[in-house]
Scaffold this motif. Structure first.
Motif, PDB file in Angstrom:
ATOM      1  N   LEU A 189      -6.206  14.610  -0.046  1.00 25.52           N
ATOM      2  CA  LEU A 189      -5.275  13.546  -0.430  1.00 25.52           C
ATOM      3  C   LEU A 189      -4.249  13.292   0.667  1.00 25.52           C
ATOM      4  N   VAL A 190      -3.676  14.386   1.197  1.00 26.23           N
ATOM      5  CA  VAL A 190      -2.657  14.227   2.237  1.00 26.23           C
ATOM      6  C   VAL A 190      -3.271  13.627   3.500  1.00 26.23           C
ATOM      7  N   VAL A 191      -4.515  14.059   3.830  1.00 27.83           N
ATOM      8  CA  VAL A 191      -5.165  13.533   5.043  1.00 27.83           C
ATOM      9  C   VAL A 191      -5.412  12.032   4.898  1.00 27.83           C
ATOM     10  N   VAL A 192      -5.904  11.611   3.716  1.00 24.40           N
ATOM     11  CA  VAL A 192      -6.165  10.180   3.496  1.00 24.40           C
ATOM     12  C   VAL A 192      -4.859   9.389   3.569  1.00 24.40           C
ATOM     13  N   ALA A 193      -3.781   9.958   2.992  1.00 25.56           N
ATOM     14  CA  ALA A 193      -2.487   9.263   3.043  1.00 25.56           C
ATOM     15  C   ALA A 193      -2.016   9.118   4.493  1.00 25.56           C
ATOM     16  N   ALA A 229      -7.606  -0.562   5.268  1.00 25.78           N
ATOM     17  CA  ALA A 229      -6.554   0.084   4.476  1.00 25.78           C
ATOM     18  C   ALA A 229      -6.774  -0.157   2.993  1.00 25.78           C
ATOM     19  N   ALA A 230      -7.202  -1.397   2.621  1.00 32.44           N
ATOM     20  CA  ALA A 230      -7.442  -1.697   1.207  1.00 32.44           C
ATOM     21  C   ALA A 230      -8.572  -0.836   0.662  1.00 32.44           C
ATOM     22  N   MET A 231      -9.646  -0.675   1.448  1.00 28.85           N
ATOM     23  CA  MET A 231     -10.764   0.149   0.981  1.00 28.85           C
ATOM     24  C   MET A 231     -10.335   1.612   0.869  1.00 28.85           C
ATOM     25  N   LEU A 232      -9.504   2.057   1.820  1.00 29.45           N
ATOM     26  CA  LEU A 232      -9.077   3.452   1.810  1.00 29.45           C
ATOM     27  C   LEU A 232      -8.174   3.753   0.617  1.00 29.45           C
ATOM     28  N   THR A 233      -7.379   2.742   0.159  1.00 27.33           N
ATOM     29  CA  THR A 233      -6.570   2.989  -1.056  1.00 27.33           C
ATOM     30  C   THR A 233      -7.486   3.215  -2.247  1.00 27.33           C
ATOM     31  N   THR A 283      -8.145  -2.322  -5.991  1.00 30.92           N
ATOM     32  CA  THR A 283      -8.857  -2.658  -4.756  1.00 30.92           C
ATOM     33  C   THR A 283      -9.338  -4.102  -4.799  1.00 30.92           C
ATOM     34  N   VAL A 284      -9.860  -4.512  -5.965  1.00 31.34           N
ATOM     35  CA  VAL A 284     -10.330  -5.895  -6.105  1.00 31.34           C
ATOM     36  C   VAL A 284      -9.168  -6.874  -5.897  1.00 31.34           C
ATOM     37  N   LEU A 285      -8.002  -6.558  -6.512  1.00 33.38           N
ATOM     38  CA  LEU A 285      -6.827  -7.426  -6.355  1.00 33.38           C
ATOM     39  C   LEU A 285      -6.439  -7.541  -4.886  1.00 33.38           C
ATOM     40  N   ILE A 302       0.842  -1.203   0.000  1.00 30.92           N
ATOM     41  CA  ILE A 302       0.000   0.000   0.000  1.00 30.92           C
ATOM     42  C   ILE A 302       0.878   1.255   0.000  1.00 30.92           C
ATOM     43  N   GLY A 303       1.972   1.230   0.768  1.00 27.76           N
ATOM     44  CA  GLY A 303       2.904   2.359   0.776  1.00 27.76           C
ATOM     45  C   GLY A 303       3.505   2.593  -0.595  1.00 27.76           C
TER      46      GLY A 303
END
Lengths: 115, 184
Positions: free
Chosen positions: B13-17, B29-33, B65-67, A32-33
């Motif tokens: 963007l910075v806040v989500v990162a 984390a996967a959903m947030l990406t 995200t699916v992967l 993810i990073g």
């Protein structure tokens, strides 16, 4: 908007991605990073393709000024290649999970030492 | 209006990162990406990179995200993740890189500057914008560059995708075989 704000955001995002890759021991978090760093680079390229007063690079008689299309093309390739690397990394993680029963870096190093 | 939208999107963007750096739960984390990619797609739309925007929305937000969810489902139980090690080392490495790049930013052209080096008449992009209508005949400049001027690039890209597909198949075929044996 001031001219350099976009660059500062890119730098912040890239630094956060780098931090995630180094600090988190979990392999999925490392991937993810890596994605975050990649997105920061794409943001950088796309934002310097923008031209004030321009539109999307699709030819039309009503418009004179277009954004620079070259960064867009290069970043299309980068996004798709990025997904390919993510897919291979995740497949490797699944194999590591099968072999070691863990995807934490510490556990894997310890298991290697015991052998 | 657009400037205001810009500012909000970039800060989001910075806040989500930052949130991604803090999260311990892999599913979240996967959903947030996925959300992160979608925010990027909106940003690309307002900087006129429409082709990049829909690729990011489809491939970055969708397929990635699916992967990731698929891989998490293969990791049997819910993996606990918690250990953050070497926080100070990671922080200092990230800050050092950020400081070096900050030092370089004043030399960069300002955002949207029409006289920046990439927009000069002697650069390839100038020809793409002004000649591709006559030379290729496709209205979308990105398409004509991707498929014609830089066609070999795209050929190489498809090779990369093919190789990656083979690698994933080779890696996961063993897993499936092993699972099958365990079931028997």
């Amino acid at each position: 908007m001031t001219g350099l704000f976009g660059y500062w955001t890119v730098i912040a995002t890239l630094a956060i991605g780098l931090y995630i890759m180094i600090a988190h021991g979990n392999l999925v978090k490392k991937v993810i990073g890596l994605n975050v760093v990649q997105t920061a680079v794409i943001l950088f390229y796309v934002s310097f393709g923008k031209v004030h007063g321009g539109t999307a690079p699709i030819l039309d008689e009503r418009f004179e000024i277009y954004s620079n299309p070259l960064p867009h093309v290069l970043m299309l390739t980068a996004i798709v290649v990025g997904v390919a690397t993510t897919a291979v990394a995740l497949a490797l993680i699944v194999r590591i999970w099968e072999s070691y029963g863990s995807i934490e870096e510490d556990d894997i190093v310890r298991a290697e030492l015991v052998e | 209006m657009t400037d205001w939208l810009h500012l909000v999107l970039l800060i989001a963007l910075v806040v989500v990162a930052l949130d991604l750096a803090r999260l311990r739960d892999l599913f979240a984390a996967a959903m947030l990406t996925g959300f992160f990619s979608l925010l990027c797609a909106v940003y690309y739309t307002i900087v006129d990179a429409v082709d990049v925007a829909f690729t990011e929305a489809a491939v970055g937000a969708g397929l990635s995200t699916v992967l990731m969810l698929g891989a998490l489902s293969l990791l049997d139980e819910r993996v606990e993740t918690g250990r953050v090690r070497n926080r100070i080392g990671a922080l200092s490495a990230a800050l050092a890189v950020a400081a070096m790049m900050l030092y370089a930013t004043p030399d960069m052209p300002a955002y949207g500057d029409p006289t920046s080096p990439v927009n000069q008449p002697d650069r390839p992009a100038w020809r793409y914008v002004h000649q591709s209508g006559k030379e290729i005949g496709v209205p979308n400049i990105v398409t004509s560059v991707l498929a014609s001027y830089r066609g070999y690039d795209t050929l190489g890209e498809t090779n990369v995708i093919f190789t990656a597909g083979l690698a994933v198949y080779a890696l996961l075929a063993g897993v499936r075989r092993k699972r099958g044996q365990d079931a028997e």
